[in-house]
Design a protein around this motif. Structure first.
Motif, mmCIF file in Angstrom:
data_model
loop_
_atom_site.group_PDB
_atom_site.id
_atom_site.type_symbol
_atom_site.label_atom_id
_atom_site.label_comp_id
_atom_site.label_asym_id
_atom_site.label_seq_id
_atom_site.Cartn_x
_atom_site.Cartn_y
_atom_site.Cartn_z
ATOM 1 N N TYR A 126 0.817 -1.213 0.000
ATOM 2 C CA TYR A 126 0.000 0.000 0.000
ATOM 3 C C TYR A 126 0.851 1.262 0.000
ATOM 4 C CZ TYR A 126 -3.626 3.298 1.571
ATOM 5 O OH TYR A 126 -4.476 4.361 1.693
ATOM 6 N N SER A 127 1.766 1.360 0.939
ATOM 7 C CA SER A 127 2.515 2.612 1.126
ATOM 8 C C SER A 127 3.429 2.937 -0.045
ATOM 9 C CB SER A 127 3.329 2.552 2.418
ATOM 10 O OG SER A 127 2.484 2.377 3.534
ATOM 11 N N SER A 128 4.071 1.920 -0.613
ATOM 12 C CA SER A 128 4.994 2.164 -1.722
ATOM 13 C C SER A 128 4.321 2.047 -3.075
ATOM 14 C CB SER A 128 6.200 1.220 -1.638
ATOM 15 O OG SER A 128 5.779 -0.129 -1.531
ATOM 16 N N GLY A 129 3.047 1.631 -3.105
ATOM 17 C CA GLY A 129 2.299 1.600 -4.353
ATOM 18 C C GLY A 129 2.851 0.632 -5.386
ATOM 19 N N ASN A 130 3.277 -0.558 -4.937
ATOM 20 C CA ASN A 130 3.834 -1.516 -5.879
ATOM 21 C C ASN A 130 3.462 -2.953 -5.522
ATOM 22 O OD1 ASN A 130 5.605 -2.003 -3.698
ATOM 23 N ND2 ASN A 130 7.205 -0.705 -4.586
ATOM 24 N N LEU A 131 3.831 -3.871 -6.399
ATOM 25 C CA LEU A 131 3.602 -5.305 -6.200
ATOM 26 C C LEU A 131 4.939 -5.996 -6.015
ATOM 27 C CD1 LEU A 131 1.232 -6.167 -9.205
ATOM 28 C CD2 LEU A 131 0.600 -5.183 -7.022
ATOM 29 N N SER A 132 4.955 -7.013 -5.153
ATOM 30 C CA SER A 132 6.136 -7.851 -4.987
ATOM 31 C C SER A 132 5.784 -9.275 -5.404
ATOM 32 C CB SER A 132 6.603 -7.863 -3.529
ATOM 33 O OG SER A 132 6.833 -6.559 -3.049
ATOM 34 N N ILE A 133 6.693 -9.924 -6.118
ATOM 35 C CA ILE A 133 6.514 -11.325 -6.485
ATOM 36 C C ILE A 133 7.657 -12.124 -5.871
ATOM 37 C CG2 ILE A 133 6.295 -13.009 -8.339
ATOM 38 C CD1 ILE A 133 5.766 -9.432 -9.266
ATOM 39 N N LEU A 134 7.300 -13.121 -5.040
ATOM 40 C CA LEU A 134 8.282 -13.989 -4.420
ATOM 41 C C LEU A 134 8.021 -15.432 -4.832
ATOM 42 C CD1 LEU A 134 7.881 -11.483 -2.286
ATOM 43 C CD2 LEU A 134 9.221 -12.953 -0.786
ATOM 44 N N PRO A 135 9.070 -16.193 -5.152
ATOM 45 C CA PRO A 135 8.876 -17.608 -5.457
ATOM 46 C C PRO A 135 8.638 -18.411 -4.186
ATOM 47 C CG PRO A 135 11.206 -17.048 -5.541
ATOM 48 C CD PRO A 135 10.467 -15.760 -5.299
ATOM 49 N N VAL A 136 7.883 -19.489 -4.305
ATOM 50 C CA VAL A 136 7.650 -20.407 -3.198
ATOM 51 C C VAL A 136 8.391 -21.703 -3.498
ATOM 52 C CG1 VAL A 136 5.924 -21.666 -1.871
ATOM 53 C CG2 VAL A 136 5.394 -19.380 -2.733
ATOM 54 N N GLU A 137 9.224 -22.130 -2.575
ATOM 55 C CA GLU A 137 10.004 -23.347 -2.760
ATOM 56 C C GLU A 137 9.133 -24.586 -2.545
ATOM 57 O OE1 GLU A 137 12.790 -22.846 -4.010
ATOM 58 O OE2 GLU A 137 13.286 -20.798 -3.438
ATOM 59 N N ALA A 138 9.693 -25.756 -2.873
ATOM 60 C CA ALA A 138 8.940 -27.004 -2.778
ATOM 61 C C ALA A 138 8.477 -27.304 -1.362
ATOM 62 C CB ALA A 138 9.790 -28.155 -3.308
#
Length: 367
Positions: A126-138
């Motif tokens: 919300y505050s930085s106005g962006n999206l983060s994408i993180l991978p999920v391991e097995a």
């Protein structure tokens, strides 16, 4: 090192009698600014509305939660809203084991969703106005930050819309279309997810423009896959869309508040009953849920009425998976109120039951 942090496991049989049929587990994300200690876990019976505490996973501000499709892992943003955490869910005891934490690359993480494959976690900051994408391991743990996508622009309100404010992440049932309401720009941004690579690319169209000053916030899909709805925090309205081929086409905008109401417009959450017949939206300040029937052919909403939430600031609410009960997380009165839902009319009746939880923010059910 993995660390089991669920504490305070209670003997359920000493509190209430539960049968296997109709039992669910409820996970409650909170702000820990007052007396809350983290994520609260309850056992909930969808036939009676009875509940019993199971335990607490301690942590700082584990606000919104997302549970993997296989129901083995839970994810949250916490701390100052710049850290994502992964937990394993024990299927027998429902203890939560902290797997790891990763920085999000953003500020004010306010909403998140793990994709249907369980390989990617998308966070709205919300505050930085962006999206983060993180991978999920097995093993369910989070890998290092893959990408940050920055929104740009502003809208008409000189105090609240001077820059982007990403408010929710909404991955469609097809696991391809991703809609992201941005309160600051009055747009619903559209992305296409490549589930093999985790790449998000602009959709077609790349955004849907909302009424200036409305502040789109939370979003939901109709079970039939033909309609979608967004609730506007600042405008006090809900807009319905036809949803087809990754595009949204508006067909209706309806008020969430009575005509004679003169207080603050401060909408929050939106959900549809499992049978697809009724839609509910929460009004903070008015302290209510607005209730609408849904025309199955057109998606049009018709107001049924309002239900006082018996608390203050209904930031989030959940309809139990059977559709029998609605639970409302009242952030500023430190309680979760339980209402019986009439499947025929959509109306709600207070059960007199409530959970005492400090600053509840998010409610998630699993069997």
């Amino acid at each position: 090192m993995k660390k089991t942090i669920l504490i305070g496991l209670l003997g359920l049989s000493s509190l209430l009698t539960f049968g296997q049929t109709g039992d669910y587990y409820l996970y409650v994300g909170t702000y820990t600014r007052k007396t809350s200690e983290g994520i609260y876990v309850y056992r909930f019976n969808s036939k009676t509305g009875d509940f019993a505490p199971v335990g607490i996973a301690k942590g700082s501000n584990p606000s919104f939660l997302s549970i993997s499709a296989n129901q083995r892992f839970l994810y949250t943003v916490g701390g100052g809203g710049d850290t994502a955490r992964a937990f394993a869910i024990d299927k027998a005891s429902h203890q939560l084991t902290l797997l790891n934490a990763q920085p999000t690359g953003g500020k004010g993480g306010t909403h998140l969703e793990v994709d249907k494959t369980g390989k990617w976690l998308i966070i709205g900051n919300y505050s930085s106005g962006n999206l983060s994408i993180l991978p999920v391991e097995a093993d369910g743990s989070l890998g290092k930050l893959k990408e940050v996508i920055q929104h740009e622009g502003k809208s008409v309100d000189p105090e609240r819309q001077t820059k982007p404010y990403v408010h929710s992440i909404n991955i469609a049932p097809n696991n391809r279309d991703v809609f992201v309401p941005d309160l600051g720009t009055d747009k619903i941004m559209t992305y296409t997810l490549d589930a093999k690579t985790g790449q998000l690319t602009p959709g077609n169209p790349p955004f849907t423009t909302e009424t200036p000053g409305s502040g789109p916030r939370h979003f939901t899909y109709h079970p039939n896959g033909k309609f979608a709805y967004v609730i506007h925090e600042m405008g006090g309205t809900i807009t319905g869309f036809t949803y087809k081929n990754g595009a949204l086409t508006p067909f209706q905008t309806i008020k969430t508040l009575p005509d004679d109401y003169t207080g603050r417009k401060w909408c929050a959450d939106i959900h549809i009953s499992p049978d697809g017949k009724f839609l509910y939206g929460s009004n903070r300040a008015h302290e209510s849920l607005a209730i609408y029937s849904i025309n199955s052919k057109t998606g049009q909403l018709t107001l049924v009425g309002y239900q006082n939430v018996l608390g203050k600031t209904p930031r989030n609410f959940a309809i139990d998976p059977t559709g029998n009960f609605v639970l409302v997380a009242n952030q500023d009165s430190d309680n979760i109120t339980i209402f019986k839902r009439d499947a025929a009319t959509g109306k709600l009746t207070p059960t007199g039951k409530e959970m005492a939880v400090s600053m509840p923010v998010c409610l998630k059910f699993i069997p």
